[in-house]
Design a protein around this motif. Structure first.
Motif, PDB file in Angstrom:
ATOM      1  N   ALA A  25       0.827  -1.204   0.000  1.00 24.93           N
ATOM      2  CA  ALA A  25       0.000   0.000   0.000  1.00 24.93           C
ATOM      3  C   ALA A  25       0.864   1.258   0.000  1.00 24.93           C
ATOM      4  CB  ALA A  25      -0.934  -0.005   1.210  1.00 24.93           C
ATOM      5  N   ALA A  26       1.959   1.239   0.758  1.00 23.75           N
ATOM      6  CA  ALA A  26       2.863   2.392   0.776  1.00 23.75           C
ATOM      7  C   ALA A  26       3.481   2.618  -0.603  1.00 23.75           C
ATOM      8  CB  ALA A  26       3.948   2.184   1.823  1.00 23.75           C
ATOM      9  N   TYR A  28       2.203   1.623  -3.379  1.00 25.68           N
ATOM     10  CA  TYR A  28       1.123   2.024  -4.284  1.00 25.68           C
ATOM     11  C   TYR A  28       0.906   3.534  -4.233  1.00 25.68           C
ATOM     12  CZ  TYR A  28      -3.582   2.584  -6.165  1.00 25.68           C
ATOM     13  OH  TYR A  28      -4.676   3.009  -6.890  1.00 25.68           O
ATOM     14  N   GLY A  29       1.013   4.111  -3.030  1.00 22.60           N
ATOM     15  CA  GLY A  29       0.905   5.556  -2.910  1.00 22.60           C
ATOM     16  C   GLY A  29       1.995   6.266  -3.698  1.00 22.60           C
ATOM     17  N   CYS A  32       1.170   6.114  -7.391  1.00 19.07           N
ATOM     18  CA  CYS A  32       0.114   7.077  -7.752  1.00 19.07           C
ATOM     19  C   CYS A  32       0.698   8.470  -7.946  1.00 19.07           C
ATOM     20  CB  CYS A  32      -0.958   7.110  -6.657  1.00 19.07           C
ATOM     21  SG  CYS A  32      -2.037   5.665  -6.616  1.00 19.07           S
ATOM     22  N   THR A  61      -3.696  -0.866  -9.258  1.00 20.35           N
ATOM     23  CA  THR A  61      -4.862  -0.597  -8.403  1.00 20.35           C
ATOM     24  C   THR A  61      -5.664  -1.869  -8.152  1.00 20.35           C
ATOM     25  OG1 THR A  61      -4.991   1.665  -9.276  1.00 20.35           O
ATOM     26  CG2 THR A  61      -6.946   0.795  -8.163  1.00 20.35           C
ATOM     27  N   GLN A  64      -3.796  -4.149  -5.759  1.00 19.67           N
ATOM     28  CA  GLN A  64      -3.872  -3.686  -4.380  1.00 19.67           C
ATOM     29  C   GLN A  64      -5.226  -4.025  -3.766  1.00 19.67           C
ATOM     30  OE1 GLN A  64      -1.295  -2.347  -2.684  1.00 19.67           O
ATOM     31  NE2 GLN A  64      -2.579  -2.381  -0.839  1.00 19.67           N
ATOM     32  N   ARG A 241       4.458  -3.788  -7.262  1.00 17.29           N
ATOM     33  CA  ARG A 241       4.590  -2.363  -6.989  1.00 17.29           C
ATOM     34  C   ARG A 241       5.998  -1.867  -7.304  1.00 17.29           C
ATOM     35  NH1 ARG A 241       1.080  -3.537  -6.781  1.00 17.29           N
ATOM     36  NH2 ARG A 241      -0.097  -3.828  -4.885  1.00 17.29           N
TER      37      ARG A 241
END
Length: 332
Positions: A25-26, A28-29, A32, A61, A64, A241
């Motif tokens: 998730a980190a 993925y940020g 983005c 996305t 995730q 990722r």
């Protein structure tokens, strides 16, 4: 990796899956932010490069969402239902496919860079391309077969295929990083500015490839050593990722790296000679005016861009034509 085929005891290692989702998730940020930066800074890129970035972000996305669903199913929905741990949830199987899609797109992009930098070397490029396609094909085969199963025990039948996918996730990365290093190193010119640009390209290219390779190796090793656990997903969930961030970082760094090669290398020096004054016996003094010789050599290297296929895609010193030195002499 899909070598979740070895998983039987998931109850003691769900913490590893949870950590893997947090790390993914980190990252993925970060992807983005990089995607937004790309579309802001490079609005004139060709359509297929924009499509590559868009597809990578979409698959990122979806992946995730799938791994979040997996962890939510085991840790929240079935928090007190220990019997559900023996069953596989469809999302942890389907995420293998989207990880494979992300890896395929990124590795195909890097294979194209090898093709360009190598001067269209068919042998090296075709070898890497076959490995990339083989990895993606095995990911599809594993997903299709695994979705027909219901428990972790049944998934053990796909052990060989799952290990093959993990190995094929490592080998293309190593080949690509080694090839890019070799061809960039070979393209050095001896001029300070261009060699500085190439050095930074080498460091940048190799470092992005090393991260994905280390993560893939860690996932493979954890599968072989702790085959009945979910420890491997702490690495595998982040693998896609790392792929997406590596290609985005490569594209977003073009302006900064290209700027290193646009300045000219300049070598300037002056040579000043003077003759000694002499005084003859006739009480007559004559002076010979010193001769000042100024030599200035300007050497400029420019980068060319392939407007048909790879416009603004890569910086390759090996394909850059060199302008012959221009020498100007002035005598006072």
């Amino acid at each position: 990796m899909p070598a979740g085929a070895h998983l039987i005891k998931v109850d003691n290692t769900l913490g590893a899956a949870f950590i893997g989702v947090i790390c993914a998730a980190a990252l993925y940020g970060v992807s983005c932010i990089q995607t937004l930066y790309y579309f802001t800074r490079y609005p004139k890129d060709v359509w297929y490069i924009k499509s590559l970035v868009g597809l990578v972000w979409v698959f990122d996305t979806i992946h995730q969402c799938l791994i979040c669903h997996t962890v939510y199913f085991y840790l929240v929905t079935n928090f007190s239902n220990s019997t559900s741990l023996a069953d596989m949830i469809w999302s942890i199987l389907l995420e293998v496919l989207f990880n494979g899609l992300i890896g395929f797109l990124v590795q195909a992009f890097l294979t194209l860079r090898v093709w360009r930098l190598s001067g269209n070397n068919l042998y090296i490029t075709s070898t890497i391309a076959c490995l990339v396609v083989a990895e993606f094909g095995c990911s599809i085969a594993f997903t299709v077969q695994a979705l027909q199963l219901r428990t972790w025990e049944e998934l053990k039948a796909l052990k060989g295929l799952s290990i093959t996918v993990n190995i094929l996730a490592v080998v293309p990365d190593v080949f690509i990083a080694a090839s890019l290093f070799f061809f960039l190193q070979r393209s050095r010119t001896g001029f300070k500015k261009s060699d500085t640009m190439i050095t930074r390209l080498i460091v940048f290219t190799v470092s992005t490839g090393v991260f994905t390779s280390i993560c893939a190796i860690a996932s493979l090793v954890s599968i072989l050593v702790w085959e009945n656990t979910l420890i491997y997903v702490a690495f595998y969930f982040s693998l896609g990722r790392l792929y997406s961030n590596s290609v985005l970082a490569t594209l977003n760094a073009r302006i900064a790296i290209r700027g290193l090669g646009e300045d000219s290398d300049e070598l300037s020096f002056s040579l000043q000679t003077a003759t000694k004054s002499c005084q003859p016996a006739f009480n007559t003094t004559s002076f010979l005016r010193p001769a000042n010789i100024s030599i200035k050599i300007n050497t400029t290297q420019e980068l060319t861009r392939d407007h048909q296929h790879m416009r603004d895609l890569e910086v390759s010193s090996s394909s850059a034509p060199q302008i012959p030195p221009r020498t100007t002499r002035s005598l006072p």
